[in-house]
Scaffold this motif. Structure first.
Motif, PDB file in Angstrom:
ATOM      1  N   GLY A  47      -7.283   9.924   0.384  1.00 27.73           N
ATOM      2  CA  GLY A  47      -6.794   9.840   1.747  1.00 27.73           C
ATOM      3  C   GLY A  47      -5.450  10.517   1.964  1.00 27.73           C
ATOM      4  N   ASP A  48      -4.898  10.285   3.146  1.00 31.17           N
ATOM      5  CA  ASP A  48      -3.642  10.936   3.527  1.00 31.17           C
ATOM      6  C   ASP A  48      -2.461  10.514   2.661  1.00 31.17           C
ATOM      7  OD1 ASP A  48      -4.948  12.259   5.561  1.00 31.17           O
ATOM      8  OD2 ASP A  48      -4.368  10.820   7.117  1.00 31.17           O
ATOM      9  N   GLY A  49      -2.550   9.332   2.045  1.00 33.44           N
ATOM     10  CA  GLY A  49      -1.426   8.842   1.255  1.00 33.44           C
ATOM     11  C   GLY A  49      -1.340   9.403  -0.142  1.00 33.44           C
ATOM     12  N   LEU A  50      -2.331  10.161  -0.583  1.00 38.52           N
ATOM     13  CA  LEU A  50      -2.319  10.637  -1.969  1.00 38.52           C
ATOM     14  C   LEU A  50      -1.121  11.531  -2.293  1.00 38.52           C
ATOM     15  CD1 LEU A  50      -5.234  11.590  -4.222  1.00 38.52           C
ATOM     16  CD2 LEU A  50      -3.352  13.197  -4.016  1.00 38.52           C
ATOM     17  N   PRO A  51      -0.726  12.479  -1.456  1.00 38.05           N
ATOM     18  CA  PRO A  51       0.415  13.330  -1.828  1.00 38.05           C
ATOM     19  C   PRO A  51       1.683  12.542  -2.133  1.00 38.05           C
ATOM     20  CG  PRO A  51      -0.756  14.284   0.015  1.00 38.05           C
ATOM     21  CD  PRO A  51      -1.324  12.915  -0.186  1.00 38.05           C
ATOM     22  N   GLY A  52       1.914  11.451  -1.418  1.00 39.26           N
ATOM     23  CA  GLY A  52       3.117  10.668  -1.647  1.00 39.26           C
ATOM     24  C   GLY A  52       3.158   9.992  -3.001  1.00 39.26           C
ATOM     25  N   VAL A  53       2.015   9.873  -3.631  1.00 38.20           N
ATOM     26  CA  VAL A  53       1.958   9.206  -4.931  1.00 38.20           C
ATOM     27  C   VAL A  53       2.625  10.056  -6.009  1.00 38.20           C
ATOM     28  CG1 VAL A  53       0.430   8.129  -6.645  1.00 38.20           C
ATOM     29  CG2 VAL A  53      -0.155   8.030  -4.223  1.00 38.20           C
ATOM     30  N   PHE A  54       2.690  11.357  -5.812  1.00 35.58           N
ATOM     31  CA  PHE A  54       3.334  12.212  -6.812  1.00 35.58           C
ATOM     32  C   PHE A  54       4.786  11.798  -7.042  1.00 35.58           C
ATOM     33  CE2 PHE A  54       0.075  15.435  -5.391  1.00 35.58           C
ATOM     34  CZ  PHE A  54      -0.688  15.341  -6.547  1.00 35.58           C
ATOM     35  N   ASP A  55       5.444  11.256  -6.003  1.00 36.99           N
ATOM     36  CA  ASP A  55       6.825  10.827  -6.160  1.00 36.99           C
ATOM     37  C   ASP A  55       6.937   9.556  -6.998  1.00 36.99           C
ATOM     38  OD1 ASP A  55       8.066  12.911  -4.795  1.00 36.99           O
ATOM     39  OD2 ASP A  55       7.739  11.947  -2.849  1.00 36.99           O
ATOM     40  N   ARG A 115       0.807  -1.222   0.000  1.00 35.44           N
ATOM     41  CA  ARG A 115       0.000   0.000   0.000  1.00 35.44           C
ATOM     42  C   ARG A 115       0.837   1.268   0.000  1.00 35.44           C
ATOM     43  NH1 ARG A 115      -5.153  -1.493   3.947  1.00 35.44           N
ATOM     44  NH2 ARG A 115      -6.410  -2.481   2.314  1.00 35.44           N
ATOM     45  N   SER A 116       2.099   1.180   0.428  1.00 42.65           N
ATOM     46  CA  SER A 116       2.970   2.349   0.400  1.00 42.65           C
ATOM     47  C   SER A 116       3.533   2.613  -0.986  1.00 42.65           C
ATOM     48  CB  SER A 116       4.126   2.153   1.394  1.00 42.65           C
ATOM     49  OG  SER A 116       5.036   1.175   0.909  1.00 42.65           O
ATOM     50  N   GLY A 117       3.392   1.639  -1.882  1.00 47.88           N
ATOM     51  CA  GLY A 117       3.927   1.783  -3.229  1.00 47.88           C
ATOM     52  C   GLY A 117       5.236   1.075  -3.444  1.00 47.88           C
ATOM     53  N   ASP A 118       5.733   0.364  -2.430  1.00 42.75           N
ATOM     54  CA  ASP A 118       6.985  -0.374  -2.565  1.00 42.75           C
ATOM     55  C   ASP A 118       6.708  -1.757  -3.161  1.00 42.75           C
ATOM     56  OD1 ASP A 118       8.553   1.643  -1.466  1.00 42.75           O
ATOM     57  OD2 ASP A 118       8.105   0.972   0.567  1.00 42.75           O
ATOM     58  N   GLY A 119       7.589  -2.189  -4.065  1.00 41.14           N
ATOM     59  CA  GLY A 119       7.359  -3.475  -4.709  1.00 41.14           C
ATOM     60  C   GLY A 119       8.609  -4.240  -5.032  1.00 41.14           C
ATOM     61  N   GLY A 120       9.708  -3.943  -4.374  1.00 46.36           N
ATOM     62  CA  GLY A 120      10.922  -4.693  -4.620  1.00 46.36           C
ATOM     63  C   GLY A 120      11.750  -4.106  -5.746  1.00 46.36           C
ATOM     64  N   PRO A 121      12.931  -4.679  -5.989  1.00 46.44           N
ATOM     65  CA  PRO A 121      13.882  -4.109  -6.950  1.00 46.44           C
ATOM     66  C   PRO A 121      13.419  -4.176  -8.402  1.00 46.44           C
ATOM     67  CG  PRO A 121      14.636  -6.248  -6.153  1.00 46.44           C
ATOM     68  CD  PRO A 121      13.465  -5.875  -5.312  1.00 46.44           C
ATOM     69  N   ASP A 122      12.471  -5.066  -8.734  1.00 42.62           N
ATOM     70  CA  ASP A 122      12.056  -5.183 -10.129  1.00 42.62           C
ATOM     71  C   ASP A 122      10.910  -4.252 -10.482  1.00 42.62           C
ATOM     72  OD1 ASP A 122      10.198  -6.551  -8.580  1.00 42.62           O
ATOM     73  OD2 ASP A 122       9.675  -7.919 -10.216  1.00 42.62           O
ATOM     74  N   ALA A 123      10.375  -3.503  -9.527  1.00 39.90           N
ATOM     75  CA  ALA A 123       9.266  -2.600  -9.799  1.00 39.90           C
ATOM     76  C   ALA A 123       9.748  -1.422 -10.639  1.00 39.90           C
ATOM     77  CB  ALA A 123       8.656  -2.102  -8.492  1.00 39.90           C
ATOM     78  N   PRO A 124       8.913  -0.892 -11.509  1.00 41.11           N
ATOM     79  CA  PRO A 124       9.317   0.289 -12.298  1.00 41.11           C
ATOM     80  C   PRO A 124       9.729   1.442 -11.388  1.00 41.11           C
ATOM     81  CG  PRO A 124       7.277  -0.660 -13.152  1.00 41.11           C
ATOM     82  CD  PRO A 124       7.564  -1.369 -11.859  1.00 41.11           C
ATOM     83  N   GLU A 125      10.657   2.262 -11.883  1.00 37.99           N
ATOM     84  CA  GLU A 125      11.124   3.405 -11.097  1.00 37.99           C
ATOM     85  C   GLU A 125      10.100   4.527 -11.063  1.00 37.99           C
ATOM     86  OE1 GLU A 125      14.942   4.703 -12.317  1.00 37.99           O
ATOM     87  OE2 GLU A 125      15.924   2.789 -11.883  1.00 37.99           O
ATOM     88  N   GLY A 126       9.193   4.507 -11.977  1.00 39.37           N
ATOM     89  CA  GLY A 126       8.169   5.544 -12.012  1.00 39.37           C
ATOM     90  C   GLY A 126       7.083   5.167 -12.993  1.00 39.37           C
ATOM     91  N   GLY A 144     -11.092   8.466   2.045  1.00 39.07           N
ATOM     92  CA  GLY A 144     -11.341   9.812   2.550  1.00 39.07           C
ATOM     93  C   GLY A 144     -10.654  10.865   1.686  1.00 39.07           C
ATOM     94  N   PRO A 145     -10.901  12.133   1.959  1.00 38.77           N
ATOM     95  CA  PRO A 145     -10.267  13.200   1.172  1.00 38.77           C
ATOM     96  C   PRO A 145      -8.780  13.301   1.473  1.00 38.77           C
ATOM     97  CG  PRO A 145     -11.482  14.119   3.026  1.00 38.77           C
ATOM     98  CD  PRO A 145     -11.797  12.652   3.002  1.00 38.77           C
ATOM     99  N   PRO A 146      -7.994  13.821   0.529  1.00 40.24           N
ATOM    100  CA  PRO A 146      -6.569  14.031   0.801  1.00 40.24           C
ATOM    101  C   PRO A 146      -6.396  15.220   1.736  1.00 40.24           C
ATOM    102  CG  PRO A 146      -7.145  14.925  -1.338  1.00 40.24           C
ATOM    103  CD  PRO A 146      -8.379  14.232  -0.829  1.00 40.24           C
ATOM    104  N   PRO A 147      -5.182  15.409   2.264  1.00 44.96           N
ATOM    105  CA  PRO A 147      -4.931  16.579   3.112  1.00 44.96           C
ATOM    106  C   PRO A 147      -5.247  17.872   2.361  1.00 44.96           C
ATOM    107  CG  PRO A 147      -3.100  15.030   3.225  1.00 44.96           C
ATOM    108  CD  PRO A 147      -4.000  14.555   2.122  1.00 44.96           C
TER     109      PRO A 147
END
Length: 320
Positions: free
Chosen positions: A214-222, A193-204, A238-241
């Motif tokens: 929800g609160d995690g939406l801003p972090g998705v921009f990275d 759910r944090s967006g981590d998927g190991g070394p083979d995951a795409p860089e972006g 829920g709504p983002p910050p």
């Protein structure tokens, strides 16, 4: 007839089964004997009271899509509709009922081989997934991330992105078992759910479809590549910050884009064409509909508890 109303906004226990007068179709409407009702994330957001500012009051009947058989028609509607199996969009609400009157322009006949429960699993969510990818200007060869992919919109978005030639289709989900199910639908990478998927995951990613908010939406921009586009298609978390836009502005030189998407902005003829195409594809087995469970209408509280707990993979269907 039996219906489910929101007696009090907040917890699922605010839903109540009530008796309402049987409806009669007005001019331009058909009366549908409802056999299946889709439980959508929007129903949950409304029930929680998150959209109170839009005027929802106690007594509101949730539910936006139903499927069943036409049993009567109103004035100026061809009588040949009587007896036909159909899917219908009831609007923002009005779907948790045994019988529904719906304007004919919001009704689609079901193809042979597509059951009512499958139709309400796909009808609204499939169109949102299709047009959200268009809204994001997705093109073949781009990498896509679906945040909150286990829901009804997500499971269709994964399939469509894969079918349209995405170079990668990554998903966020809460368990390895869900991840494997999403891989069978076309996902190439499974992230937590944090967006981590190991070394083979795409860089972006070039495109992110976000169902969660929800609160995690801003972090998705990275997670976005330069010129990447994030499209919010829901807010079940829920709504983002309130200041999440500052996160986007802090990445100004990467030319990122953020947009919301609602199917309410799509011309009716375009929605109809896509739904007809998706229903036909599902009837042929080319598009998979995923039902988490089928419950009686009077167990709507149970359905909403499961939605709140994040247990649902695909869609819960209620049957009057």
């Amino acid at each position: 007839m039996k219906a489910v109303k929101i007696r009090a906004y907040g917890a699922p226990e605010g839903l109540a089964v009530v008796d309402l007068p049987a409806p009669s179709p007005a001019e331009g409407e058909v009366l549908i004997d409802v056999e299946a009702v889709g439980v959508a994330g929007a129903d949950v957001v409304i029930r929680r009271g998150d959209l109170a500012a839009y005027g929802f009051e106690p007594g509101f009947v949730p539910g936006s899509e139903v499927a069943g058989t036409v049993t009567a028609v109103g004035k100026d509607v061809d009588a040949s509709w009587t007896g036909r199996r159909v899917w219908a969009f009831t609007g923002v609400g009005g779907g948790y009922v045994e019988q529904a009157c719906v304007p004919l322009d919001q009704v689609l006949p079901l193809p042979e081989g597509l059951e009512p429960a499958d139709a309400v699993t796909l009808g609204s969510s499939g169109a949102v997934a299709h047009f959200a990818l268009e809204h994001a200007r997705f093109t073949p060869g781009e990498a896509v991330l679906v945040r909150g992919a286990a829901g009804s919109i997500g499971v269709v978005a994964v399939q469509l992105a894969a079918r349209r030639g995405a170079s990668a289709v990554a998903v966020t989900t809460s368990s390895a078992e869900r991840g494997e199910r999403l891989r069978r639908l076309g996902a190439t990478h499974v992230l937590d759910r944090s967006g981590d998927g190991g070394p083979d995951a795409p860089e972006g990613y070039d495109v992110v479809l976000d169902v969660v908010g929800g609160d995690g939406l801003p972090g998705v921009f990275d997670r976005l590549r330069p010129n990447g586009r994030l499209v919010a298609v829901g807010a079940v978390g829920g709504p983002p910050p309130a200041d999440f836009g500052m996160t986007l502005m802090a990445r100004f030189q990467r030319s990122l884009s953020f947009a919301t998407f609602s199917a309410a902005t799509v011309p009716a003829a375009d929605l109809r064409a896509v739904r007809e195409d998706q229903f036909a594809a599902a009837a042929r087995g080319e598009l998979v509909t995923v039902r988490h469970d089928v419950l009686p209408l009077d167990r709507a509280v149970v359905a909403h508890r499961r939605m709140d707990a994040g247990e649902v993979f695909g869609r819960i269907v209620l049957t009057p």
